[in-house]
Design an enzyme around this catalytic site. Structure first.
Site, PDB file in Angstrom:
ATOM      1  N   ILE A   1      10.014 -18.164   1.505  1.00 37.37           N
ATOM      2  CA  ILE A   1      10.657 -19.117   2.399  1.00 37.37           C
ATOM      3  C   ILE A   1       9.602 -20.185   2.694  1.00 37.37           C
ATOM      4  O   ILE A   1       8.460 -19.871   3.026  1.00 37.37           O
ATOM      5  CB  ILE A   1      11.128 -18.414   3.697  1.00 37.37           C
ATOM      6  CG1 ILE A   1      12.280 -17.445   3.395  1.00 37.37           C
ATOM      7  CG2 ILE A   1      11.545 -19.430   4.747  1.00 37.37           C
ATOM      8  CD1 ILE A   1      13.578 -18.075   2.894  1.00 37.37           C
TER       9      ILE A   1
ATOM     10  N   ASN B   1      -0.616 -29.004 -14.834  1.00 42.48           N
ATOM     11  CA  ASN B   1      -0.618 -30.441 -14.548  1.00 42.48           C
ATOM     12  C   ASN B   1      -2.029 -30.976 -14.829  1.00 42.48           C
ATOM     13  O   ASN B   1      -2.909 -30.228 -15.282  1.00 42.48           O
ATOM     14  CB  ASN B   1      -0.120 -30.730 -13.130  1.00 42.48           C
ATOM     15  CG  ASN B   1      -1.047 -30.167 -12.057  1.00 42.48           C
ATOM     16  OD1 ASN B   1      -2.219 -29.879 -12.315  1.00 42.48           O
ATOM     17  ND2 ASN B   1      -0.528 -29.990 -10.863  1.00 42.48           N
TER      18      ASN B   1
ATOM     19  N   ASP C   1       8.129 -27.344 -10.825  1.00 43.41           N
ATOM     20  CA  ASP C   1       8.954 -26.161 -11.083  1.00 43.41           C
ATOM     21  C   ASP C   1      10.234 -26.556 -11.822  1.00 43.41           C
ATOM     22  O   ASP C   1      10.689 -25.848 -12.721  1.00 43.41           O
ATOM     23  CB  ASP C   1       9.324 -25.471  -9.760  1.00 43.41           C
ATOM     24  CG  ASP C   1       8.090 -24.950  -9.047  1.00 43.41           C
ATOM     25  OD1 ASP C   1       7.107 -24.608  -9.734  1.00 43.41           O
ATOM     26  OD2 ASP C   1       8.098 -24.907  -7.801  1.00 43.41           O
TER      27      ASP C   1
HETATM   28  O1  RIB Z   1       5.930 -25.572  -6.319  1.00 44.23           O
HETATM   29  C1  RIB Z   1       6.441 -25.685  -5.038  1.00 44.23           C
HETATM   30  C2  RIB Z   1       6.402 -24.350  -4.356  1.00 44.23           C
HETATM   31  O2  RIB Z   1       5.066 -23.975  -4.184  1.00 44.23           O
HETATM   32  C3  RIB Z   1       7.003 -24.347  -2.968  1.00 44.23           C
HETATM   33  O3  RIB Z   1       8.384 -24.082  -2.969  1.00 44.23           O
HETATM   34  C4  RIB Z   1       6.203 -23.287  -2.256  1.00 44.23           C
HETATM   35  O4  RIB Z   1       6.921 -22.111  -2.064  1.00 44.23           O
HETATM   36  C5  RIB Z   1       4.976 -23.063  -3.126  1.00 44.23           C
HETATM   37  O5  RIB Z   1       4.973 -21.820  -3.670  1.00 44.23           O
END
Ligand code: RIB
Length: 287
Positions: free
Chosen positions: A12, A183, A240
């Site tokens: 979270i 990156n 992500d």
């Molecule tokens: O890459 C972004 C994520 O990094 C966030 O959602 C947070 O949870 C961290 O883990």
């Protein structure tokens, strides 16, 4: 059809927006606060599942309210959670995020994510097989990455390793994974001879992401696949989204340049909304 298996963290996110960063010992007033679902593993699973079916997540939550929310969110996003563990007497992971001047600063408390161990993960991989793609990041224990990679090599599975956040890794792991997606700053820390040399040393394997500028890999010569510029609301989760979308494009057997372009496009959408998963695109938006 082959599967995408994300092995990674879930959390979270507790997010504060501020115009002022506190110095040590200082208190400042922020602008706003919200909580949302995150964790690099869960973010990548959601990004992939918004673009494709057959996305599984292997991970762990605590036996708390946050864990329930994390699982519900994965399911609402079409991620199969059969292999998510609930750890008794443990809290779920949290990430403490400060949004300041179009960028983020993040402190992660792994908690249940430390239980994503080889003992828990490897038996679950028996359900999967040759051709499936495993996607991992660095918010779970290092020996899990190593043992899963060895398992994948033995079973003809492909591995995308997103080495975020940075930590030192054995060269042997880099040699064994199918693709690695740091990156720019992670690349500089990972490869002591510099990014250009590393790209050459790992053709079509090392994909270096450069935010809105795009991503680079080496194929006879250095290739820059240009990114897409969008108005930035929150960059959290853009990397992500890139990785989840890349897994989708690669499982669809798109050539690498096309796969990176698809991932760049998905990543560009993700910065247009608040929260790591807030603006991750759905397939129809990209098509
Ligand atoms: O890459 C972004 C994520 O990094 C966030 O959602 C947070 O949870 C961290 O883990």
């Amino acid at each position: 059809m082959e599967n995408i298996v994300v092995i990674g963290s879930s959390s979270i996110d507790l997010v504060v927006k501020t115009d002022v960063l506190p110095q040590a010992g200082e208190t400042v007033m922020g602008n706003s606060f919200f909580t949302t679902t995150g964790g690099k593993g869960a973010n990548q699973a959601v990004a992939a599942a918004r673009l494709s079916n057959k996305v599984y997540m292997i991970g762990a939550v605590g036996d708390d309210k946050n864990g329930k929310q994390i699982i519900e969110n994965l399911e609402q996003n079409n991620v199969d959670t059969t292999f998510m563990d609930k750890i008794e007497n443990e809290t779920s992971g949290t990430a403490h995020i400060t949004l300041f001047e179009d960028d983020n600063r993040i402190i992660v408390v792994p908690a249940a994510n430390n239980h994503v161990t080889p003992e828990k993960v490897l038996p679950k991989l028996e359900r999967f097989g040759a051709g499936d793609i495993i996607l991992m990041q660095h918010e779970i224990p290092e020996h899990t990455i190593k043992e899963v990679t060895d398992y994948a090599v033995k079973h003809d599975m492909k591995v995308i390793l997103n080495p975020a956040p940075y930590r030192n890794i054995d060269k042997e792991i880099i040699d064994k994974v199918t693709w690695i997606t740091p990156n720019e700053s992670e690349s500089e820390l990972l490869f002591e001879n510099g990014v250009d040399e590393a790209l050459k040393a790992y053709p079509r394997k090392l994909i270096v992401t450069k935010g809105a500028a795009g991503a680079m890999f080496y194929n006879d010569s250095q290739q820059l696949v240009k990114g897409y510029k969008k108005k930035v609301v929150d960059t959290t989760g853009a990397g992500d989204t890139f990785n989840g979308a890349l897994a989708v494009a690669l499982i669809e057997n798109k050539p690498l340049e096309e796969a990176v372009d698809f991932a760049n496009l998905a990543g560009s959408f993700s910065v247009t909304g608040l929260g790591a998963q807030g603006a991750m695109p759905y397939r129809k938006e990209l098509d």
